[in-house]
Design an enzyme around this catalytic site. Structure first.
Site, PDB file in Angstrom:
ATOM      1  N   GLU A   1      -0.785  -5.274  -4.129  1.00 50.89           N
ATOM      2  CA  GLU A   1       0.495  -4.575  -4.291  1.00 50.89           C
ATOM      3  C   GLU A   1       1.698  -5.480  -4.582  1.00 50.89           C
ATOM      4  O   GLU A   1       2.574  -5.103  -5.349  1.00 50.89           O
ATOM      5  CB  GLU A   1       0.767  -3.687  -3.068  1.00 50.89           C
ATOM      6  CG  GLU A   1      -0.256  -2.574  -2.869  1.00 50.89           C
ATOM      7  CD  GLU A   1      -0.371  -1.601  -4.046  1.00 50.89           C
ATOM      8  OE1 GLU A   1       0.523  -1.587  -4.913  1.00 50.89           O
ATOM      9  OE2 GLU A   1      -1.390  -0.870  -4.096  1.00 50.89           O
TER      10      GLU A   1
ATOM     11  N   HIS B   1       3.820   0.637 -12.761  1.00 58.61           N
ATOM     12  CA  HIS B   1       3.158   0.051 -11.598  1.00 58.61           C
ATOM     13  C   HIS B   1       1.643   0.303 -11.651  1.00 58.61           C
ATOM     14  O   HIS B   1       0.851  -0.633 -11.533  1.00 58.61           O
ATOM     15  CB  HIS B   1       3.771   0.655 -10.324  1.00 58.61           C
ATOM     16  CG  HIS B   1       3.153   0.180  -9.054  1.00 58.61           C
ATOM     17  ND1 HIS B   1       3.692  -0.841  -8.302  1.00 58.61           N
ATOM     18  CD2 HIS B   1       2.034   0.571  -8.394  1.00 58.61           C
ATOM     19  CE1 HIS B   1       2.935  -1.043  -7.238  1.00 58.61           C
ATOM     20  NE2 HIS B   1       1.918  -0.201  -7.265  1.00 58.61           N
ATOM     21  N   GLU B   2       1.269   1.551 -11.863  1.00 61.61           N
ATOM     22  CA  GLU B   2      -0.175   1.863 -11.854  1.00 61.61           C
ATOM     23  C   GLU B   2      -0.887   1.198 -13.038  1.00 61.61           C
ATOM     24  O   GLU B   2      -2.026   0.745 -12.906  1.00 61.61           O
ATOM     25  CB  GLU B   2      -0.415   3.378 -11.855  1.00 61.61           C
ATOM     26  CG  GLU B   2       0.287   4.156 -10.734  1.00 61.61           C
ATOM     27  CD  GLU B   2       0.146   3.571  -9.343  1.00 61.61           C
ATOM     28  OE1 GLU B   2      -0.838   2.866  -9.070  1.00 61.61           O
ATOM     29  OE2 GLU B   2       1.057   3.803  -8.516  1.00 61.61           O
TER      30      GLU B   2
ATOM     31  N   TYR C   1       4.402  -4.891  -0.516  1.00 61.06           N
ATOM     32  CA  TYR C   1       4.986  -4.766  -1.849  1.00 61.06           C
ATOM     33  C   TYR C   1       6.167  -5.723  -2.005  1.00 61.06           C
ATOM     34  O   TYR C   1       6.227  -6.515  -2.952  1.00 61.06           O
ATOM     35  CB  TYR C   1       5.514  -3.341  -2.089  1.00 61.06           C
ATOM     36  CG  TYR C   1       4.454  -2.274  -2.154  1.00 61.06           C
ATOM     37  CD1 TYR C   1       3.838  -1.814  -0.988  1.00 61.06           C
ATOM     38  CD2 TYR C   1       4.065  -1.705  -3.352  1.00 61.06           C
ATOM     39  CE1 TYR C   1       2.873  -0.822  -1.029  1.00 61.06           C
ATOM     40  CE2 TYR C   1       3.095  -0.709  -3.406  1.00 61.06           C
ATOM     41  CZ  TYR C   1       2.500  -0.278  -2.237  1.00 61.06           C
ATOM     42  OH  TYR C   1       1.537   0.692  -2.293  1.00 61.06           O
TER      43      TYR C   1
ATOM     44  N   GLU D   1      -3.905   4.171  -8.597  1.00 64.97           N
ATOM     45  CA  GLU D   1      -4.412   3.519  -9.814  1.00 64.97           C
ATOM     46  C   GLU D   1      -5.894   3.746 -10.096  1.00 64.97           C
ATOM     47  O   GLU D   1      -6.583   2.824 -10.540  1.00 64.97           O
ATOM     48  CB  GLU D   1      -4.116   2.023  -9.705  1.00 64.97           C
ATOM     49  CG  GLU D   1      -4.888   1.257  -8.595  1.00 64.97           C
ATOM     50  CD  GLU D   1      -4.204   1.266  -7.236  1.00 64.97           C
ATOM     51  OE1 GLU D   1      -3.421   2.183  -6.944  1.00 64.97           O
ATOM     52  OE2 GLU D   1      -4.474   0.338  -6.442  1.00 64.97           O
TER      53      GLU D   1
ATOM     54  N   ASP E   1      -4.439   2.185   6.731  1.00 64.08           N
ATOM     55  CA  ASP E   1      -3.390   3.119   6.295  1.00 64.08           C
ATOM     56  C   ASP E   1      -2.259   3.221   7.325  1.00 64.08           C
ATOM     57  O   ASP E   1      -1.125   3.542   6.975  1.00 64.08           O
ATOM     58  CB  ASP E   1      -3.960   4.529   6.067  1.00 64.08           C
ATOM     59  CG  ASP E   1      -4.667   4.638   4.728  1.00 64.08           C
ATOM     60  OD1 ASP E   1      -4.507   3.725   3.893  1.00 64.08           O
ATOM     61  OD2 ASP E   1      -5.390   5.628   4.522  1.00 64.08           O
TER      62      ASP E   1
ATOM     63  N   HIS F   1      -1.745  -2.315 -12.213  1.00 56.01           N
ATOM     64  CA  HIS F   1      -2.939  -2.447 -11.364  1.00 56.01           C
ATOM     65  C   HIS F   1      -4.216  -2.639 -12.191  1.00 56.01           C
ATOM     66  O   HIS F   1      -5.221  -3.125 -11.660  1.00 56.01           O
ATOM     67  CB  HIS F   1      -3.121  -1.204 -10.494  1.00 56.01           C
ATOM     68  CG  HIS F   1      -2.406  -1.257  -9.168  1.00 56.01           C
ATOM     69  ND1 HIS F   1      -2.560  -2.300  -8.275  1.00 56.01           N
ATOM     70  CD2 HIS F   1      -1.556  -0.386  -8.568  1.00 56.01           C
ATOM     71  CE1 HIS F   1      -1.833  -2.059  -7.186  1.00 56.01           C
ATOM     72  NE2 HIS F   1      -1.202  -0.910  -7.341  1.00 56.01           N
TER      73      HIS F   1
END
Ligand code: BES
Ligand code: ZN
Length: 656
Positions: free
Chosen positions: A363, A340-341, A428, A316, A420, A344
């Site tokens: 998320e 979705h993006e 999510y 995003e 990460d 954001h």
């Protein structure tokens, strides 16, 4: 150094200043070996002392050089003091070489001492911070400081991927892109690499023709620098952003407008295809504005289609969402990623998680909104189906991690690790389900009001989940009578939702006509001698999400897939012949590998050479490895350089 202080303090207190400087220097020397920096309590993924002296703005001037695979230039940042006793500025850094560090006052530069601290405990994941000794100001400490740092990245920079021309769609020109989320910005340049410290970013980019360099901001001027013989673009981001949203990309790129404020960038020969695929973008944007009751704050929404090694589906970056070319399915069916993006732009980019433990605040909320938008556009059945697909992914990930794993918590502990490493569907989907639960307690309309209030109250800030909790509780208290509100709130077990491991402790029924149809269809394959006439046509016409749900259902019943079932699926649905999109292929190949069928291997290899999205790579390599350790590992070893460094690391973790 002395010279610098002479210039800085042209008054009779100069002696005192020099003495205090010497004192600091002495301390620095004596402490040199003993100082071990600890990560920050507010955000365990940063070493920076942003709670003492905090970045406000960044001005970047960077040149991208394809031949040497480097990005170099300088960053000038303003900082404001929160604690004026602070003697050092500590910035996150992981890789770039630092050339000069200077203090700027009235346009003059004064060199500062700096040191790269390599004896930090979490060096491997958080990098080696840059410790800058601040000028000794005596009693007249200014409120703000301006510091300029010259840097150059090296070939191993984790935030950048340089692609050879063979790795692009056209195979004619090189390409480069950055990926800063979660903590990779520190491998581009030194900064307070924490989402807690938002900054105003301006960037001036230089690149050789015929290339164009894009950035996650609005272009303010575009020109040709005659002296340096470079293409220059100046970008400005007028809303303060966390450093993980700073992004660059460069290559031979074209642009197509989709609507007044939306458009798409891609390699020249892909841009028209991309435009058709994402033709619905404006519609998503309008629906999101409707839900939030607030205009899109960022003016322009553009999408950039990256070469195949981009490790995510979408990212995003403000004004410039990055997407994987795997979304180019030909029928717009993977545009939920765009939804979705776009979401954001409110949850994540306006209201930002303040540390990575609170990643679900980005998320989970965004997934919730993504599905609301799909509900508004395609109907509630589609919204529910997506929730069910998400739940299957959640179950798979929990199984992969193991029920007792820290990363199965909605809020995991990221101390000492690279966030990460814990990336999965947990924030999510558990986040999504928690919000659905909270919505069910108050009703959809009320929940929408709560969301709107939350965005309004916390826009431009970085928050933890308590920000939402407060708004939710206030709303419930203000809008209920008697004991009702109290009863609702007492029922919510926040701690269990946030910190319990394994499966979510509440079960949801997201079933819909679409999922029922897919289940019936799948069950038929588990009984002997069923009639498969017309199955191909039915399957082919299904929306990707239904296909995906169907294949997930088969996978969850993998023990029932014997040779006969496998062949029936394959031949009746033409799963090996038809060019289905990657969402379908990656599930089908897993089914084949898990049931020890090698007829998909040639196609599997093709796919593994044509996409670098981790969502596909990890389960595919993992299933192949279970089936045939030697082949899977040697194929990966031979081809891993095609993948992004993050994806290489992520996939390598399956070969244990
Ligand atoms: N911000 C994420 C991608 C990300 C997460 C990058 C963590 C680095 C670290 C992005 O918004 C995202 O969630 N992408 C998903 C889209 C999907 C859930 C619709 C993806 O890439 O699959
Ligand atoms: Zn996201």
């Amino acid at each position: 150094m002395l010279n610098f202080f002479n210039k800085l303090f042209k008054n009779n207190k100069i002696k005192k200043k020099i003495i205090s400087l010497n004192k600091i220097k002495k301390n620095m020397l004596t402490n040199k070996r003993s100082i071990i920096l600890e990560h920050n309590d507010e955000d365990t993924s940063t070493y920076s002392n942003f709670d003492k002296i905090c970045q406000k703005s960044l001005y970047l001037e960077v040149t991208l050089d394809f031949p040497s695979k480097t990005l170099f230039g300088f960053v000038t940042s303003t900082y404001h003091y929160i604690d004026k006793n602070e003697k050092y500025l500590i910035l996150d850094l992981n890789g770039p070489q630092i050339k000069n560090v200077s203090y700027i006052e009235r346009k003059k530069l004064y060199p500062l001492e700096f040191e790269i601290i390599s004896n930090v405990p979490d060096k491997k994941s958080l990098g080696t911070p840059l410790k800058i000794t601040l000028p000794s100001f005596g009693h007249i400490i200014p409120n703000e400081l301006k510091i300029k740092i010259e840097f150059i990245t090296n070939e191993n920079c984790q935030a950048i991927q340089f692609l050879k021309k063979e790795q692009t769609h056209s195979k004619k020109y090189p390409f480069m892109f950055t990926q800063c989320e979660a903590i990779q910005c520190r491998s581009l340049f030194p900064c307070q690499d924490t989402p807690s410290a938002k900054v105003f970013v301006t960037a001036k980019t230089f690149i050789d023709p015929p290339y164009k360099m894009l950035c996650s901001g609005l272009p303010k001027s575009v020109y040709w620098d005659v002296n340096r013989q470079k293409n220059v673009i100046v970008y400005k981001q007028k809303i303060s952003i966390p450093t993980y949203l700073i992004a660059f990309a460069a290559g031979k790129i074209s642009y197509e407008k989709i609507s007044d404020r939306c458009g798409v960038y891609a390699e020249d020969d892909l841009v028209q295809i991309a435009k058709n695929e994402f033709i619905n973008t404006e519609n998503y944007l309008k629906k999101a504005e409707d839900y939030f009751g607030r205009e899109y704050d960022w003016e322009v929404y553009n999408i950039l289609v990256l070469p195949f090694s981009f490790p995510y589906g979408g990212m995003e970056n403000p004004n410039l969402t990055f997407v994987s070319p795997s979304l180019l399915a030909g029928d717009g069916s993977l545009s939920y990623v765009i939804g979705h993006e776009i979401s954001h732009s409110w949850t994540g980019n306006l209201v930002t998680n303040k540390n990575w433990e609170n990643f679900w605040v980005n998320e989970g909320f965004t997934t919730f909104l993504e599905r609301k938008l799909d509900g508004m556009i395609f109907g509630e059945d589609m919204e529910n189906l997506e929730a069910m697909v998400g739940n299957s992914e959640l179950e798979n990930d929990i199984e992969m991690f193991g029920e007792e794993n820290n990363y199965t918590q909605l809020m995991p502990n990221y101390e000492g690790v690279d966030p990460d490493d814990g990336f999965s569907s947990v924030p999510y989907e558990k986040g999504y389900q928690f919000l659905v639960y909270l919505e069910s307690l108050v009703g959809k309309e009320a929940f929408k009001n709560i969301m709107q209030e939350y965005i309004k109250k916390y826009a431009y800030m970085s928050v933890d989940y308590n920000a939402f909790k407060e708004v939710y509780e206030d709303y419930v208290n203000d809008n209920t009578e008697g004991e009702e509100g109290k009863n609702i709130l007492n029922d919510i077990d926040w701690d269990t939702w946030l910190y319990s491991k394994g499966k979510p402790f509440a079960e949801f029924n997201f079933s819909s006509n679409l999922s029922d149809e897919a289940i019936q269809f799948a069950e038929k394959y588990f009984v002997k001698n069923a009639n498969y006439d017309g199955d191909y046509n039915t399957f082919k016409k299904w929306h990707t999400n239904v296909k995906v749900y169907f294949l997930n259902y088969i996978m969850n019943n993998i023990k029932k897939v014997d040779d006969k079932v496998y062949k029936n699926l394959r031949d009746n649905l033409k799963l090996n012949q038809e060019n289905y999109n990657m969402e379908v292929k990656y599930l089908w190949y897993q089914i084949a590998l898990k049931t020890k069928h090698d007829d998909v291997i040639p196609d599997l290899k093709k796919m593994l050479l044509s996409i670098g999205r981790m969502k596909y790579l990890k389960p595919l390599y993992s299933s192949w490895y279970e089936f045939n350790k030697k082949d899977a590992k040697s194929f990966f070893d031979k081809n891993k350089n095609l993948y992004h460094p993050i994806a290489q690391k992520n996939v390598a973790s399956v070969f244990k």
